[in-house]
Write an enzyme that holds these catalytic residues in place. Structure first.
Site, PDB file in Angstrom:
ATOM      1  N   THR A 185      65.442  47.859  63.041  1.00  0.00           N
ATOM      2  CA  THR A 185      66.678  48.599  63.312  1.00  0.00           C
ATOM      3  C   THR A 185      66.511  49.659  64.392  1.00  0.00           C
ATOM      4  O   THR A 185      67.473  50.337  64.735  1.00  0.00           O
ATOM      5  CB  THR A 185      67.187  49.295  62.036  1.00  0.00           C
ATOM      6  OG1 THR A 185      66.191  50.231  61.592  1.00  0.00           O
ATOM      7  CG2 THR A 185      67.465  48.288  60.931  1.00  0.00           C
ATOM      8  N   LYS A 186      65.306  49.811  64.916  1.00  0.00           N
ATOM      9  CA  LYS A 186      65.031  50.890  65.865  1.00  0.00           C
ATOM     10  C   LYS A 186      65.316  50.457  67.306  1.00  0.00           C
ATOM     11  O   LYS A 186      65.303  49.265  67.623  1.00  0.00           O
ATOM     12  CB  LYS A 186      63.584  51.354  65.734  1.00  0.00           C
ATOM     13  CG  LYS A 186      63.197  51.800  64.331  1.00  0.00           C
ATOM     14  CD  LYS A 186      64.116  52.877  63.792  1.00  0.00           C
ATOM     15  CE  LYS A 186      63.677  53.406  62.434  1.00  0.00           C
ATOM     16  NZ  LYS A 186      63.793  52.416  61.354  1.00  0.00           N
TER      17      LYS A 186
END
Length: 368
Positions: A185-186
């Site tokens: 998700t980064k």
């Protein structure tokens, strides 16, 4: 069409396949191989700190960072309630006692005033998060820590590429230990992965042992370690993408500015405040709703837009309630959590996709 809240960027498949082909030939899959070392070097160059160590994920990075400080078991450790579960889990896994700190309702980060208040009760360390990639008030926190004689660990899971007053988060002057995430998700991903940036060589030497069973080279443990090694598969993916870090963060800042501009006519919506001379990564783009947060989230869901009510205060969760005390003052955390809503943002998101989100919000509040 469904609009996700996050979508990882990946390199061209043929580039990754070429790397995989090399790994298949060498059969070097772990144990600090070529790509783990190159990943560390590229990350070190980016943040301006030679004292870095790649780890399997940010959770393990936080656990061994606190272990490296050799704090006495049961000692109090300050931690914001408005953060992700990993932050407090690392404290508990080290046998320390979490002490909750309130959030600044404007920056969403730990409130230095409440940090000062809780330090008066005594603490062995402070753990602070750069919420959504927006830097906390590092100067204020570090000055309070210096006066109290305690170290500061920064949960920088969201903050690879963030800047604080001319320095990138991860610089050795910005905390004893700073821990990044490269999960899916980064803004920059290794699928799973983490990085610890230390303030000095002494700390990083201890980290290097802690992440590999407690030893280096000779199989004789000097400390009680664990296996937090980053695999070559993950390191290679992260290495391929690290070169795009500056471009990615600039793109996310442009998109955040576009969101703010499109929603400027909606007084029911406000935004996370960024400290002067700082840069966020906008790992998440959050709005604060004056009213109707839950109804807005449902409205956006019906329109095919994914959102996230994030974070849930730690002190309200079954696993952590026992750490609450009569001295807690978490009113701002609770108010913020009840009103915050994270909107879709990802590296390749277009303004047209942002328009779709904004138009739904403006219609919901009757501002079209």
């Amino acid at each position: 069409m469904h609009l996700p809240i996050a979508r990882p960027s990946l390199p061209p498949l043929d580039e990754f396949v070429n790397v995989l082909r090399e790994l298949w030939e060498t059969r070097m899959l772990s144990n600090f191989g070529r790509y783990a070392c190159q990943f560390e070097q590229r990350a070190a160059d980016f943040v301006g700190n030679p004292h870095v160590a790649a780890v399997a994920n940010c959770d393990l990075g936080l656990v061994i960072s606190l272990a490296a400080l050799e704090l006495p078991k049961g000692a109090p450790c300050l931690v914001p309630s408005f953060t992700f579960n990993s932050t407090i889990n690392s404290i508990i896994w080290n046998g320390l006692r979490p002490v909750f700190v309130d959030a600044d309702p404007e920056t969403f980060n730990a409130d230095p005033n409440d940090v000062r208040r809780r330090l008066e009760e005594g603490a062995a360390a402070i753990v602070v998060t750069h919420v959504f990639g927006s830097p906390a008030d590092i100067d204020a926190i570090m000055e309070l820590a210096k006066t109290a004689g305690v170290p500061v660990v920064f949960d920088a899971a969201h903050a690879f590429g963030a800047e604080y007053r001319g320095k990138r988060i991860g610089h050795p002057s910005l905390g004893a230990l700073q821990v990044f995430s490269f999960s899916g998700t980064k803004p920059i991903t290794a699928a799973e992965g983490g990085l610890i940036a230390a303030a000095d060589g002494r700390l990083i030497d201890r980290i290097l042992k802690l992440r590999a069973y407690g030893f280096r080279y000779d199989y004789i443990s000097d400390v009680v370690g664990l296996n937090a090694k980053l695999s070559e598969l993950h390191a290679a993916l992260g290495w391929l993408l690290l070169g795009q870090a500056e471009e990615v963060i600039l793109a996310r800042n442009r998109l955040a500015a576009y969101y703010r501009g499109q929603l400027a006519t909606c007084p029911e919506v406000s935004f996370q405040k960024l400290l002067p001379h700082c840069r966020s990564t906008f790992k998440d783009f959050a709005i604060v709703c004056a009213d109707g947060r839950d109804e807005l989230a449902s409205c956006l869901a019906r329109a095919g837009v994914q959102t996230k009510k994030y974070f849930v205060p730690l002190h309200t969760m079954p696993a952590y309630r026992r750490f609450g005390s009569g001295n807690d003052d978490l009113a701002d955390t609770e108010a913020l959590s009840a009103r915050v809503l994270c909107l879709p943002i990802f590296n390749e998101m277009s303004e047209r996709e942002a328009d779709r989100v904004c138009e739904t919000i403006l219609r919901f509040y009757g501002r079209t």
